[in-house]
Design a protein around this motif. Structure first.
Motif, mmCIF file in Angstrom:
data_model
loop_
_atom_site.group_PDB
_atom_site.id
_atom_site.type_symbol
_atom_site.label_atom_id
_atom_site.label_comp_id
_atom_site.label_asym_id
_atom_site.label_seq_id
_atom_site.Cartn_x
_atom_site.Cartn_y
_atom_site.Cartn_z
ATOM 1 N N ALA A 15 -57.378 21.397 32.020
ATOM 2 C CA ALA A 15 -56.128 22.133 31.810
ATOM 3 C C ALA A 15 -55.828 23.018 33.017
ATOM 4 O O ALA A 15 -54.671 23.176 33.415
ATOM 5 C CB ALA A 15 -56.203 22.969 30.529
ATOM 6 N N GLY A 70 -43.550 15.946 23.155
ATOM 7 C CA GLY A 70 -43.555 16.516 24.495
ATOM 8 C C GLY A 70 -44.897 17.059 24.922
ATOM 9 O O GLY A 70 -45.047 18.248 25.165
ATOM 10 N N PHE A 71 -45.876 16.156 25.063
ATOM 11 C CA PHE A 71 -47.166 16.593 25.577
ATOM 12 C C PHE A 71 -47.035 16.870 27.066
ATOM 13 O O PHE A 71 -46.427 16.097 27.793
ATOM 14 C CB PHE A 71 -48.223 15.512 25.355
ATOM 15 N N GLY A 72 -47.679 17.968 27.508
ATOM 16 C CA GLY A 72 -47.703 18.260 28.937
ATOM 17 C C GLY A 72 -46.331 18.548 29.513
ATOM 18 O O GLY A 72 -46.040 18.229 30.654
ATOM 19 N N GLY A 73 -45.452 19.154 28.722
ATOM 20 C CA GLY A 73 -44.119 19.503 29.231
ATOM 21 C C GLY A 73 -43.037 18.767 28.469
ATOM 22 O O GLY A 73 -43.125 17.559 28.270
ATOM 23 N N VAL A 74 -42.043 19.514 28.012
ATOM 24 C CA VAL A 74 -41.022 18.930 27.152
ATOM 25 C C VAL A 74 -39.736 18.591 27.901
ATOM 26 O O VAL A 74 -38.843 17.976 27.333
ATOM 27 C CB VAL A 74 -40.702 19.871 25.957
ATOM 28 N N PHE A 103 -54.215 21.007 35.560
ATOM 29 C CA PHE A 103 -52.801 20.772 35.270
ATOM 30 C C PHE A 103 -51.941 21.889 35.869
ATOM 31 O O PHE A 103 -50.908 21.627 36.485
ATOM 32 C CB PHE A 103 -52.607 20.687 33.754
#
Lengths: 176, 179
Positions: free
Chosen positions: B120, B22-26, B123
């Motif tokens: 980041a 779950g990169f960048g949000g799971v 993001f």
């Protein structure tokens, strides 16, 4: 000394845990305020660097707390920070899920949820602006943020690819 | 419920893969696991439970592991799913931190982290814009969001004080004028 630091970590992130309406990013400004301004554990730039590292790792985006804990008190600090951040909200979830089915159709629940949405939006925007002002060290880093924001908004490119490209450009000396 | 309840081990291993990939949000990964791959819940049940998890404070998917795990296997189930989600990411993030500590003075690493931090921040900025989008055409909501922004980003008020006041104000305003 270490004992009192661990207590501070526990109190700060335990409190943050119960205020994190809307998920991890909504408490970003409060974490930064506590860690940088109240405790003086690090500068805003160092905090932004740790946040970037946490973002580059897999998993929930609140894991910057593990790095904060690690920086101020080593491995025990990291574990205390993570458990303090997860504990209170998890206990609350455990007990609430049991009464959820009676709760979810209550008219006040919709009102509370609708009322919290603009606050979450304002909090996440506050975190984003605080981060951006510290990470924008010049024209080049500002351009990276602007370009990456556009990519995240308008394309379906995987976030990790964007982070990797930025890091590679930085390492190669093209930006700073 | 579409199948027999998952065991403690499959709760752990299932969410272990969510945490690992779950990169960048799971969130999307959790949905894939629970609804599509394992069929532990229907899409509607999942959305309902996620609604609760978004309503409560704390990370949404973190809360989901507690809610889902405890529903199938009580407290041990909640702990198994939670540890599954968190173990790998915590190990990786501490590993990254340790490596960074070691090489922070090495110029390419320092420059890479400066650039990484800029991306980041983007993001979070993109996320902030997406979350704010539903407020379009809702002047009261926009006003509350702006007040929140000013209180937190500019005045730097403690969240523990600002949050209850803002929440009460916002809920009362929207309840009164926007039904």
């Amino acid at each position: 000394m270490t004992g009192s630091v661990l207590t501070d970590l526990m109190l700060i992130f335990g409190q943050v845990s119960l205020l994190a309406f809307g998920g991890g990013n909504s408490v970003l400004p409060e974490m930064q305020r506590q860690v940088v301004e109240v405790q003086g554990w690090m500068t805003a730039r160092e905090f932004a660097a740790l946040y970037a590292l946490a973002q580059a790792a897999p998993g929930p985006n609140m894991l910057v707390v593990a790095l904060v804990g690690w920086q101020v008190a080593g491995l025990s600090g990291a574990l205390v920070a993570v458990l303090s951040l997860c504990g209170p909200s998890s206990v609350l979830t455990y007990f609430t899920v049991r009464i959820w089915f009676r709760l979810r159709d209550a008219p006040w629940r919709r009102a509370v949820q609708a009322g919290l949405l603009p606050i979450t939006a304002g909090l996440i925007m506050a975190g984003a602006v605080l981060l951006t002002t510290t990470t924008t060290t010049g024209l080049a880093t500002g351009a990276v943020t602007a370009a990456a924001t556009a990519v995240f908004l308008f394309t379906r490119v995987h976030p990790l690819i964007v982070l990797a490209i930025a890091a590679a450009l930085g390492a190669g000396g093209f930006l700073v | 419920m579409t199948q027999s309840p998952p065991s403690l081990l499959s709760l752990f291993t299932g969410f272990f893969t969510v945490g690992m990939f779950g990169f960048g949000g799971v969130g999307p990964w959790a949905r894939r696991l629970v609804v599509e791959q394992k069929k532990w819940m229907t899409a509607a049940e999942f959305t309902d439970l996620l609604g609760l998890c978004q309503f409560l404070p704390g990370g949404n998917v973190m809360n989901l592991t507690i809610a889902l795990g405890s529903r199938f296997q009580g407290i041990p189930g909640a702990v198994a799913a939670f540890l599954g989600l968190m173990t790998m990411p915590v190990v990786v993030v501490i590993g990254l931190g340790a490596i960074y500590d070691q090489y922070a003075d090495f110029p390419p690493v320092r420059r890479a982290v400066v650039a990484l931090a800029a991306a980041a921040a983007a993001f979070v900025l993109a996320n902030a814009i997406k979350v704010a989008m539903p407020l379009r055409g809702k002047p009261l909501g926009i006003a509350v969001a702006v007040i929140t922004f000013v209180a937190i980003a500019l005045l730097r008020l403690p969240l523990a004080i600002a949050m209850p006041v803002l929440a009460a104000l916002s809920i009362a305003l929207l309840w009164r004028f926007q039904r």
